[in-house]
Motif scaffolding. Structure first.
Motif, PDB file in Angstrom:
ATOM      1  N   UNK A 105       9.879 -32.071 -22.824  1.00  0.00           N
ATOM      2  CA  UNK A 105       8.598 -31.617 -23.333  1.00  0.00           C
ATOM      3  C   UNK A 105       8.117 -31.528 -25.219  1.00  0.00           C
ATOM      4  N   UNK A 106       8.967 -30.399 -25.405  1.00  0.00           N
ATOM      5  CA  UNK A 106       8.943 -29.821 -27.263  1.00  0.00           C
ATOM      6  C   UNK A 106       9.464 -30.115 -28.142  1.00  0.00           C
ATOM      7  N   UNK A 107       8.684 -30.450 -28.886  1.00  0.00           N
ATOM      8  CA  UNK A 107       8.683 -30.886 -30.426  1.00  0.00           C
ATOM      9  C   UNK A 107       9.911 -30.559 -30.824  1.00  0.00           C
ATOM     10  N   UNK A 108      10.572 -31.093 -31.464  1.00  0.00           N
ATOM     11  CA  UNK A 108      11.765 -31.138 -31.880  1.00  0.00           C
ATOM     12  C   UNK A 108      11.233 -30.936 -33.982  1.00  0.00           C
ATOM     13  N   UNK A 109      10.839 -31.517 -33.984  1.00  0.00           N
ATOM     14  CA  UNK A 109      10.856 -31.186 -35.378  1.00  0.00           C
ATOM     15  C   UNK A 109       9.588 -32.624 -35.821  1.00  0.00           C
ATOM     16  N   UNK A 110       9.059 -32.568 -36.563  1.00  0.00           N
ATOM     17  CA  UNK A 110       7.964 -33.497 -36.975  1.00  0.00           C
ATOM     18  C   UNK A 110       8.378 -34.111 -38.334  1.00  0.00           C
ATOM     19  N   UNK A 111       7.954 -35.624 -38.740  1.00  0.00           N
ATOM     20  CA  UNK A 111       8.246 -36.185 -39.722  1.00  0.00           C
ATOM     21  C   UNK A 111       7.207 -35.678 -40.802  1.00  0.00           C
TER      22      UNK A 111
ATOM     23  N   UNK B 291      11.587 -39.171 -39.130  1.00  0.00           N
ATOM     24  CA  UNK B 291      10.925 -39.187 -38.071  1.00  0.00           C
ATOM     25  C   UNK B 291      10.290 -38.342 -37.420  1.00  0.00           C
ATOM     26  N   UNK B 292       9.304 -38.004 -36.291  1.00  0.00           N
ATOM     27  CA  UNK B 292       9.354 -36.678 -35.193  1.00  0.00           C
ATOM     28  C   UNK B 292      10.575 -36.911 -34.254  1.00  0.00           C
ATOM     29  N   UNK B 293      10.390 -36.079 -33.214  1.00  0.00           N
ATOM     30  CA  UNK B 293      11.449 -35.766 -31.734  1.00  0.00           C
ATOM     31  C   UNK B 293      10.860 -35.098 -31.292  1.00  0.00           C
ATOM     32  N   UNK B 294      10.883 -35.765 -29.736  1.00  0.00           N
ATOM     33  CA  UNK B 294      10.843 -34.914 -28.957  1.00  0.00           C
ATOM     34  C   UNK B 294      11.288 -34.732 -27.339  1.00  0.00           C
ATOM     35  N   UNK B 295      11.648 -33.136 -27.016  1.00  0.00           N
ATOM     36  CA  UNK B 295      12.068 -33.141 -25.579  1.00  0.00           C
ATOM     37  C   UNK B 295      11.973 -34.051 -24.828  1.00  0.00           C
ATOM     38  N   UNK B 296      13.370 -35.283 -24.231  1.00  0.00           N
ATOM     39  CA  UNK B 296      12.759 -35.852 -23.304  1.00  0.00           C
ATOM     40  C   UNK B 296      13.730 -35.159 -21.856  1.00  0.00           C
ATOM     41  N   UNK B 297      13.191 -34.209 -21.040  1.00  0.00           N
ATOM     42  CA  UNK B 297      13.953 -33.424 -20.219  1.00  0.00           C
ATOM     43  C   UNK B 297      14.185 -32.445 -21.319  1.00  0.00           C
ATOM     44  N   UNK B 298      14.657 -31.403 -20.130  1.00  0.00           N
ATOM     45  CA  UNK B 298      15.224 -30.440 -20.586  1.00  0.00           C
ATOM     46  C   UNK B 298      16.815 -30.938 -21.012  1.00  0.00           C
ATOM     47  N   UNK B 299      16.561 -30.089 -22.652  1.00  0.00           N
ATOM     48  CA  UNK B 299      17.595 -30.420 -23.519  1.00  0.00           C
ATOM     49  C   UNK B 299      18.716 -29.426 -23.876  1.00  0.00           C
TER      50      UNK B 299
END
Length: 156
Positions: free
Chosen positions: A32-38, A89-97
């Motif tokens: 669920x962590x945000x990895x980066x934002x647009x 774009x933005x990115x979010x972890x889906x599960x543990x990455x």
């Protein structure tokens, strides 16, 4: 560091793959962590080892729609290679990455010092961009296009 020969790394000749993976540092990103934002600074990128990430786009007044989901072997982030080095774009972890993380400035410097390496990396990233552009266009047409409109051709 990853030794995978599929996904993004599989598109590189072995010598260039080895050179690139020498820059890798394994990281783990919480579910669920945000990895980066647009629009944020694109100063690193990742090659996914396990888990997944959702790429999303900012739409004013709405939750960001997911335009693509990435998994094992995929390149996460390409904006680091092209000025102004800002995420598109933005990115979010889906599960543990779990991923190999790369410092963008170090990889760009290596690309500049060795033109053959730089061409190989740029070509592999360009192939990712082309696939993502098509996937994003199709997904946005599905979400916001007129009913029954579908995704048309074109190579814009």
């Amino acid at each position: 560091m990853t030794t995978s020969q599929h996904g993004f790394l599989g598109g590189l000749p072995p010598a260039h793959r080895d050179r690139l993976t020498a820059f890798a540092q394994e990281v783990e990103i919480s579910a669920g962590a945000r990895i980066f934002e647009e629009g944020g600074a694109a100063d690193r990128f990742w090659i996914i080892r396990s888990g997944g990430a959702a790429l999303d786009v900012h739409v004013p007044g709405r939750p960001p729609p997911v335009v693509e989901t990435l998994g094992e072997g995929d390149l996460l982030g390409w904006s680091w290679l092209f000025e102004p080095y800002r995420w598109h774009l933005g990115a979010q972890a889906r599960g543990r990455l779990r991923a190999d993380e790369f410092d963008a400035s170090r990889v760009r410097a290596a690309c500049g010092q060795d033109p053959a390496f730089g061409l190989a990396v740029t070509g592999a990233v360009a192939a990712v961009i082309a696939r993502r552009l098509k996937a994003t266009r199709t997904r946005l047409l599905d979400l916001y296009g007129p009913p029954g409109g579908g995704a048309g051709g074109g190579d814009g």
